[in-house]
Design a protein around this motif. Sequence first.
Motif, short mmCIF file in Angstrom:
data_model
loop_
_atom_site.label_atom_id
_atom_site.label_comp_id
_atom_site.label_asym_id
_atom_site.label_seq_id
_atom_site.Cartn_x
_atom_site.Cartn_y
_atom_site.Cartn_z
N ASP A 29 10.83 20.39 -10.14
CA ASP A 29 11.91 21.37 -9.97
C ASP A 29 11.25 22.74 -10.04
OD1 ASP A 29 14.36 22.92 -11.97
OD2 ASP A 29 14.54 22.48 -9.83
N VAL A 31 11.49 26.61 -10.54
CA VAL A 31 12.40 27.63 -11.08
C VAL A 31 11.84 28.99 -10.64
CG1 VAL A 31 13.49 28.52 -13.17
CG2 VAL A 31 12.81 26.10 -13.04
N HIS A 33 12.25 32.25 -10.89
CA HIS A 33 11.87 33.40 -11.75
C HIS A 33 10.80 33.00 -12.77
CE1 HIS A 33 15.21 31.55 -13.99
NE2 HIS A 33 14.51 31.90 -15.05
N GLN A 34 10.49 31.70 -12.88
CA GLN A 34 9.39 31.30 -13.79
C GLN A 34 8.06 31.17 -13.03
OE1 GLN A 34 10.74 27.77 -15.83
NE2 GLN A 34 12.31 28.88 -16.96
N THR A 105 13.14 20.38 -5.92
CA THR A 105 14.45 21.05 -6.06
C THR A 105 14.16 22.49 -6.47
OG1 THR A 105 14.51 20.26 -8.36
CG2 THR A 105 15.66 18.92 -6.71
N VAL A 106 15.13 23.35 -6.26
CA VAL A 106 14.97 24.78 -6.59
C VAL A 106 16.05 25.14 -7.61
CG1 VAL A 106 14.88 27.14 -5.70
CG2 VAL A 106 14.10 25.23 -4.28
N ALA A 107 15.61 25.40 -8.84
CA ALA A 107 16.55 25.68 -9.94
C ALA A 107 17.63 24.60 -9.98
CB ALA A 107 17.18 27.06 -9.77
N GLY A 108 17.18 23.37 -9.81
CA GLY A 108 18.09 22.23 -9.94
C GLY A 108 18.86 21.88 -8.67
N ASN A 109 18.74 22.74 -7.65
CA ASN A 109 19.48 22.45 -6.41
C ASN A 109 18.62 21.67 -5.42
OD1 ASN A 109 21.79 24.04 -7.18
ND2 ASN A 109 20.45 25.82 -6.92
#
Length: 240
Positions: A29, A31, A33-34, A105-109
């Motif tokens: 996944d 994230v 901004h991380q 996935t991107v930030a859970g999406n």
Amino acid sequence: LWGYGKEDGPSVWHKNYPVAQGDRQSPIDIVPHQASHDPSLGPVVLNYDQCTSIKIANNGHSVVVEFDDSDDRSVIRGGPLDNPYRLKQFHFHWGVKGCHGSEHTVAGNSYASELHLVHWNAVKYTTFGEAATAPDGLAVLALYWILLIGSAADFKGFNPKCLLPSSLHYWTYLGSLTTPPLHESVIWIVVKDPITVSEKQLGKLRTLLFTGEEEDQRTRMENNFRPPQLLKGRNVRSSN
Ligand SMILES: COc1cc(C[n+]2ccc3cc(OS(N)(=O)=O)ccc3c2)cc(OC)c1OC
Ligand SMILES: [Zn+2]
């Protein structure tokens, strides 16, 4: 030997492939901004102009388009890569339901599906198989794609380059194959912008992918995506 079902799916792959629980497994996944922005990451350059697809295979888990990788005609270079990597094949992961199917996935999406363009380091290794077991052996360009009903550019003889957005902003991290044998040999380059494909293009792609052989029931019906794996301290870098 392995699949995506209850008995043979991702949750039991570690029984035959212990590396499934390793330190650099894929997908992950992401994230945004991380991720750490790395200004030294240059653009990814694709030279697919002379790419020659040689065959389409349906291995029961996905549909694979193989390319002639006997020379450096079709390569990816730049970005996080120290030298050009040769295009070997591309394939897709998708879900039976519309909104699931991508692996990263991107930030859970998640997206409906994900295209993987698989390349190998022919400068350091002599065969794909050898490269597939080396930590810097493979480079996979991952593209999300969403099905937009409506206009889209034409495929023109299906050079995979036509699928790509013009400027490739991407994330990159060290990972693995997402299917057995799950070798930890992949430098991942995940393109940020999803590509849109129209029904018409999808139909064309489907014809290309399923020409000459009955569309495999298993391939059409199953979700052939592995869920995100633990980051285990890895750093995800982002291009500008
Ligand atoms: C052509 O030889 C091989 C083909 C293949 C076929 N193969 C199997 C699984 C793959 C998983 C992949 O993972 S993914 N989904 O992260 O792109 C990519 C390419 C793959 C290609 C695997 C090999 O060793 C691992 C090979 O070397 C012997
Ligand atoms: Zn894949």
